[in-house]
Design an enzyme around this catalytic site. Structure first.
Site, short mmCIF file in Angstrom:
data_model
loop_
_atom_site.label_atom_id
_atom_site.label_comp_id
_atom_site.label_asym_id
_atom_site.label_seq_id
_atom_site.Cartn_x
_atom_site.Cartn_y
_atom_site.Cartn_z
N ASP A 1 0.63 -0.78 0.15
CA ASP A 1 0.12 0.30 -0.04
C ASP A 1 0.49 1.03 -0.06
O ASP A 1 2.02 0.94 0.17
CB ASP A 1 -0.92 -0.14 1.03
CG ASP A 1 -0.71 0.07 2.51
OD1 ASP A 1 0.70 -0.10 2.11
OD2 ASP A 1 -1.20 0.55 3.67
N PHE B 1 6.64 1.57 -4.12
CA PHE B 1 8.39 2.47 -4.35
C PHE B 1 8.89 4.06 -4.57
O PHE B 1 9.87 4.84 -3.96
CB PHE B 1 9.39 1.44 -4.59
CG PHE B 1 8.75 0.48 -4.29
CD1 PHE B 1 9.12 -0.05 -3.23
CD2 PHE B 1 9.08 -0.81 -4.79
CE1 PHE B 1 9.29 -1.59 -2.12
CE2 PHE B 1 8.33 -2.07 -4.72
CZ PHE B 1 8.81 -2.94 -3.39
N TYR C 1 3.30 4.41 0.89
CA TYR C 1 3.73 5.04 1.95
C TYR C 1 2.85 6.59 2.76
O TYR C 1 1.79 6.90 1.85
CB TYR C 1 4.37 6.16 0.89
CG TYR C 1 5.89 5.39 0.67
CD1 TYR C 1 5.93 4.35 1.67
CD2 TYR C 1 6.52 5.86 -0.75
CE1 TYR C 1 7.83 3.90 1.04
CE2 TYR C 1 7.49 5.50 -0.99
CZ TYR C 1 8.09 4.09 -0.99
OH TYR C 1 9.18 3.76 -1.05
N HIS D 1 11.54 -8.89 0.78
CA HIS D 1 10.98 -7.57 0.65
C HIS D 1 12.07 -6.92 0.62
O HIS D 1 13.39 -7.09 1.14
CB HIS D 1 10.22 -7.17 1.33
CG HIS D 1 9.25 -6.19 1.52
ND1 HIS D 1 9.72 -5.05 1.38
CD2 HIS D 1 8.57 -5.34 0.34
CE1 HIS D 1 9.35 -3.88 0.70
NE2 HIS D 1 8.25 -4.06 0.33
#
Length: 224
Positions: free
Chosen positions: A64, A77, A66, A186
């Site tokens: 989801d 990202f 930031y 991740h």
């Protein structure tokens, strides 16, 4: 929400008519009315606006957006140019440096990737300020699963970069032998050392694209 108007519109048009999407639309509008929500409403679909379906060569799946002020702008990202680079993106840049020799830039604004055919797709497209995962399970996952299915049905080679558990679980939706699926932990500081560092996904992506007659991605983000 700024409506999708490019070549994504036709394949997604059936989703917009479904009951879950009408409920999602109403829920998201209510959230924007009563809370601080990110990204700005006009940026929710930026991944689609900046990377038309016909131009998608690479898909990077995030979770989801930031949830701090001025960070999210609709690309996973990526952050606005004036904002400190988040830790996961710092690690992505480190891997890019080790893999392809890219300089580590002074910003986290990834629009250059999106404009080259890298779809930077979060699986949930909105979030309440300072409340991670607050818009999970309101309908976004069903919508972005539909997006992944549309991508899987494309008859040209696409690279899927699946980083972390939630993204890797999407692998079961991908059946097209034309595509390349690359998986890793991740890039978060909590997990990057378990195999994200050293995964060499960026060079593998470019090698695959080149082998299929496609222009490789210029991953170097310029300083601002």
């Amino acid at each position: 929400m700024a409506a999708i108007s490019n070549d994504w519109l036709e394949p997604l048009s059936e989703e917009f008519k479904k009951p879950y999407y009408r409920k999602l639309f109403d829920t998201v509008n209510e959230e924007y009315r009563h809370y601080q929500v990110f990204p700005p409403a006009d940026d929710i679909f930026n991944a689609f606006h900046l990377t038309p379906l016909s131009e998608v060569k690479v898909v990077i799946l995030g979770q989801d957006p930031y949830h701090n002020v001025n960070q999210a702008h609709g690309l996973c990202f990526s952050v606005q140019p004036t904002v400190e680079i988040p830790p996961s993106l710092v690690n992505i840049y480190k891997e890019l440096h080790d893999d392809l020799g890219c300089r580590i830039p002074n910003n986290g604004y990834l629009v250059k990737w999106a404009q080259q055919g890298v779809l930077l797709l979060n699986t949930v497209l909105t979030v309440r300020a300072h409340q991670a995962n607050s818009h999970q399970n309101i309908g976004w996952e069903e919508f972005t699963d539909a997006v992944i299915k549309i991508l899987d049905e494309q008859d040209r080679p696409i690279v899927f970069l699946l980083w972390g558990g939630p993204a890797r679980r999407k692998k079961e939706m991908l059946h097209n032998p034309n595509h390349l699926i690359l998986e890793a932990p991740h890039p978060s500081p909590l997990s990057a050392y378990r195999g994200f560092f050293g995964c060499r996904h960026f060079s593998q992506t470019n090698q695959f694209l080149t082998e299929h007659g496609l222009e490789p991605i210029d991953w170097q983000i310029e300083d601002i």
